[in-house]
Design a protein around this motif. Sequence first.
Motif, mmCIF file in Angstrom:
data_model
loop_
_atom_site.group_PDB
_atom_site.id
_atom_site.type_symbol
_atom_site.label_atom_id
_atom_site.label_comp_id
_atom_site.label_asym_id
_atom_site.label_seq_id
_atom_site.Cartn_x
_atom_site.Cartn_y
_atom_site.Cartn_z
ATOM 1 N N GLN A 17 42.316 36.930 40.551
ATOM 2 C CA GLN A 17 43.655 37.043 41.120
ATOM 3 C C GLN A 17 44.264 38.394 40.769
ATOM 4 O O GLN A 17 43.966 38.983 39.741
ATOM 5 N N MET A 18 45.118 38.852 41.651
ATOM 6 C CA MET A 18 45.803 40.122 41.413
ATOM 7 C C MET A 18 46.675 40.004 40.156
ATOM 8 O O MET A 18 47.456 39.057 40.039
ATOM 9 N N PRO A 19 46.550 40.928 39.204
ATOM 10 C CA PRO A 19 47.420 40.869 38.022
ATOM 11 C C PRO A 19 48.893 40.908 38.410
ATOM 12 O O PRO A 19 49.295 41.674 39.286
ATOM 13 N N VAL A 20 49.682 40.095 37.755
ATOM 14 C CA VAL A 20 51.094 39.990 38.092
ATOM 15 C C VAL A 20 51.799 41.326 37.926
ATOM 16 O O VAL A 20 52.684 41.696 38.713
ATOM 17 N N TRP A 21 51.413 42.105 36.928
ATOM 18 C CA TRP A 21 52.131 43.349 36.662
ATOM 19 C C TRP A 21 51.978 44.358 37.794
ATOM 20 O O TRP A 21 52.816 45.250 37.947
ATOM 21 N N ALA A 39 45.777 50.563 41.279
ATOM 22 C CA ALA A 39 45.336 49.334 40.624
ATOM 23 C C ALA A 39 45.116 48.223 41.651
ATOM 24 O O ALA A 39 44.145 47.449 41.568
ATOM 25 N N ALA A 40 46.018 48.141 42.640
ATOM 26 C CA ALA A 40 45.890 47.107 43.672
ATOM 27 C C ALA A 40 44.636 47.326 44.507
ATOM 28 O O ALA A 40 43.887 46.387 44.807
ATOM 29 N N LEU A 41 44.384 48.570 44.901
ATOM 30 C CA LEU A 41 43.191 48.865 45.706
ATOM 31 C C LEU A 41 41.915 48.620 44.907
ATOM 32 O O LEU A 41 40.914 48.136 45.450
ATOM 33 N N ASN A 42 41.938 48.949 43.625
ATOM 34 C CA ASN A 42 40.770 48.685 42.797
ATOM 35 C C ASN A 42 40.491 47.187 42.722
ATOM 36 O O ASN A 42 39.328 46.749 42.785
ATOM 37 N N HIS A 43 41.554 46.395 42.590
ATOM 38 C CA HIS A 43 41.372 44.945 42.539
ATOM 39 C C HIS A 43 40.806 44.426 43.860
ATOM 40 O O HIS A 43 39.888 43.599 43.862
ATOM 41 N N LEU A 44 41.325 44.928 44.972
ATOM 42 C CA LEU A 44 40.792 44.512 46.263
ATOM 43 C C LEU A 44 39.327 44.912 46.384
ATOM 44 O O LEU A 44 38.513 44.153 46.928
ATOM 45 N N HIS A 45 38.974 46.081 45.885
ATOM 46 C CA HIS A 45 37.582 46.529 45.928
ATOM 47 C C HIS A 45 36.677 45.538 45.187
ATOM 48 O O HIS A 45 35.586 45.209 45.663
ATOM 49 N N VAL A 46 37.137 45.060 44.054
ATOM 50 C CA VAL A 46 36.363 44.066 43.290
ATOM 51 C C VAL A 46 36.220 42.780 44.092
ATOM 52 O O VAL A 46 35.128 42.189 44.179
ATOM 53 N N VAL A 47 37.316 42.324 44.699
ATOM 54 C CA VAL A 47 37.281 41.092 45.493
ATOM 55 C C VAL A 47 36.333 41.243 46.680
ATOM 56 O O VAL A 47 35.543 40.337 46.991
ATOM 57 N N LEU A 48 36.383 42.385 47.354
ATOM 58 C CA LEU A 48 35.518 42.600 48.504
ATOM 59 C C LEU A 48 34.046 42.679 48.113
ATOM 60 O O LEU A 48 33.170 42.520 48.968
ATOM 61 N N GLY A 49 33.769 42.910 46.849
ATOM 62 C CA GLY A 49 32.393 42.921 46.394
ATOM 63 C C GLY A 49 31.818 41.543 46.117
ATOM 64 O O GLY A 49 30.620 41.422 45.829
ATOM 65 N N ALA A 208 53.423 50.470 50.628
ATOM 66 C CA ALA A 208 52.865 49.552 51.625
ATOM 67 C C ALA A 208 51.570 48.943 51.133
ATOM 68 O O ALA A 208 51.310 47.736 51.318
ATOM 69 N N LEU A 209 50.744 49.735 50.491
ATOM 70 C CA LEU A 209 49.440 49.237 50.049
ATOM 71 C C LEU A 209 49.557 48.265 48.882
ATOM 72 O O LEU A 209 48.719 47.372 48.736
ATOM 73 N N ILE A 210 50.571 48.407 48.065
ATOM 74 C CA ILE A 210 50.770 47.426 46.988
ATOM 75 C C ILE A 210 50.995 46.048 47.580
ATOM 76 O O ILE A 210 50.383 45.062 47.164
#
Length: 294
Positions: A17-21, A39-49, A208-210
Motif C-alpha cells: 500500500q502507498m505509505p500514508v506520509w 516517492a509515489a512514482l517509485n511505489h507505483l513502479h514496485v506495484v507494477l512489477g 497531479a502525480l501524487i
Amino acid sequence: MKFARPDHISDPDMLPQMPVWVTSARAETIEDVAFLSGAALNHLHVVLGRNEVPHALLRDRLALRAAEACVAFSGRFERAGDLRDAVHLLRPGDLPGPAGETYLSWRRAAERPVSVKALGRALPAFEPGQIATWLDAGEGAPVKRAALVLDAVLTEAPRAEVPALILADAALAQALGWDHVVPLLAAGLKRTDLRKRGDDLRLACHRALISSTREAVRLAADLARRTAHLKAVAPKLRAKGAGDAVDMFLTRDAVAPGALPLPDRAARRLCDRLVDLGAVRELTGRDTFRLYGV
C-alpha cells in the motif's frame, strides 16, 4: 526495461500500500512536492512489477479516466459510461464523435509499447517527425521531462490538450523505463493547470502525480483481486471459446457480448454466468446494449 516479475503468483491482497506520509504530507515548495511525487512514482513502479497486477487492464481503465478528464477539460459532459458506449457499441461505418475519439486516442496510446510509431497511431493528426521532436523536448528527471514535453506541445499547439497529455505520459514512461504509457497526468491535473508554463507547470505535474499515482495503486490492487477471482472461476466455464473470452475480460475495461468469440446467445449466457459467479460486472445498468467488465 521490463518489469521483473516473480515466478510465483502471490495474494493480491498483499500488494504494498502507498505509505500514508506520501499522500497526507502538506508540501509547498517544489523540492518537497518533487520528493513526494518521486516517492509515489517509485511505489507505483514496485506495484507494477508485481505478477498479479493485470497490466493491460489497468492501463485500459486508466485510459478511460484520462479520457474522461480530457473531455471535461474541453467543456463537454460525457462521463465514463458515455465514453464506453461511444467506443464499445460502435457499428461498422459509425463515427465515435469527439469524446469517443479522445477515448480511442488514449486507448491506442496505452495498448502498445511506447514508440513514435505507436504514438502516431494514437495521434494520426500529427506527423511522426513532429511527435519525435516533442518527445525530445523533455530532459532531466522524469517529471521534469514530462512537464517540458507538455509545455512544448501546448506552447506550439494550445488546443492540442489530448496529444500534449498523451506525449507527456509517454515521456514519463520512457524516463522511468516503463514499456507502455501509463495514463496518469490528465486525471490529476486541473483545467487551469494546462495554462501554466515553466516551473508553475512542473509544480502542477508533481502535485497531479501524487494524487493520480495513489489512485492508480488503489486501482491496481482492486483489479488484482478481481482478476484473481475471474481466473479462479474460469475452469467452471464449459462454453467453447470461454477461455478466449476470459482473456478479453482480463485485458479490457469493458466488453460487449457481441465482441466475444462466441455466438450471440452463447456470449450473453457466458456474461450472465460470470455475473452470477461474481467474476464480472454489468457496467451500464441497462436491459439492452449491455457492457461487462471486471
